[in-house]
Design a protein around this motif. Sequence first.
Motif, mmCIF file in Angstrom:
data_model
loop_
_atom_site.group_PDB
_atom_site.id
_atom_site.type_symbol
_atom_site.label_atom_id
_atom_site.label_comp_id
_atom_site.label_asym_id
_atom_site.label_seq_id
_atom_site.Cartn_x
_atom_site.Cartn_y
_atom_site.Cartn_z
ATOM 1 N N TYR A 6 10.171 5.648 6.410
ATOM 2 C CA TYR A 6 9.587 5.003 5.245
ATOM 3 C C TYR A 6 9.663 3.508 5.473
ATOM 4 C CZ TYR A 6 9.214 9.496 3.174
ATOM 5 O OH TYR A 6 8.841 10.784 2.948
ATOM 6 N N ALA A 7 8.551 2.834 5.257
ATOM 7 C CA ALA A 7 8.452 1.415 5.584
ATOM 8 C C ALA A 7 8.004 0.617 4.372
ATOM 9 C CB ALA A 7 7.458 1.217 6.727
ATOM 10 N N GLN A 8 8.436 -0.638 4.363
ATOM 11 C CA GLN A 8 7.996 -1.552 3.325
ATOM 12 C C GLN A 8 7.748 -2.915 3.968
ATOM 13 O OE1 GLN A 8 10.448 -1.376 -0.159
ATOM 14 N NE2 GLN A 8 8.732 -2.011 -1.429
ATOM 15 N N ALA A 9 6.615 -3.493 3.646
ATOM 16 C CA ALA A 9 6.261 -4.800 4.194
ATOM 17 C C ALA A 9 7.166 -5.872 3.605
ATOM 18 C CB ALA A 9 4.797 -5.118 3.893
ATOM 19 N N VAL A 10 7.496 -6.849 4.449
ATOM 20 C CA VAL A 10 8.302 -7.978 3.990
ATOM 21 C C VAL A 10 7.599 -9.316 4.250
ATOM 22 C CG1 VAL A 10 10.485 -6.737 4.222
ATOM 23 C CG2 VAL A 10 9.654 -8.134 6.137
#
Length: 186
Positions: free
Chosen positions: A5-9
Amino acid sequence: MANSYAQAVLTTPDLDEALRVAERLLDLADTRHLEVDFAARVSTTHELERLTAVMPDADWWSHEPGRDGSSRKGDSPSEWLPIFMSRWCMAPETVTAFLAAAGSAPAMVRWDFDGWPEAPEVGLGIGGTRGAYVTVCVNARDLDLEEPAPDHTVYVHVKQVEAQRAPWLAAQVGLQVIGELQMAPL
């Protein structure tokens, strides 16, 4: 196929800035066993030649619906353009050469390491290898490289049950998460 699971930063037009942020995130991680995975959406024979030079044993498959050329079948990639190329378990020192070869093609570098640090402020212990990645998508706005863009996006990957680690990691490098946590195929 596994998922993280990824989230942009960060999204930036400056590739060097994206790589500096990735490096700062990696400085937080347990990188005793660090390797990188590469992927690119290849549309031209020139891109194919450059990328094949740095990923000679890459897997590839047709990128258009209804076409089924692939490296597994022994097909010639130049006859099936556009294609999607990927190569796993590369040395970290190869990132610069890969990015130079990718040029303006949508591409992805994913650093794979041993785990994230303890995040006591959000009640999390040390994170293990599952879900421990940093990805930079170059010339693309999404992890699947489907949305070409003039900029580059940095993602942190975490376990779904440890979603609060993503904003914590972003804060450690002076950033905030962008958008929602999303499933990221590996």
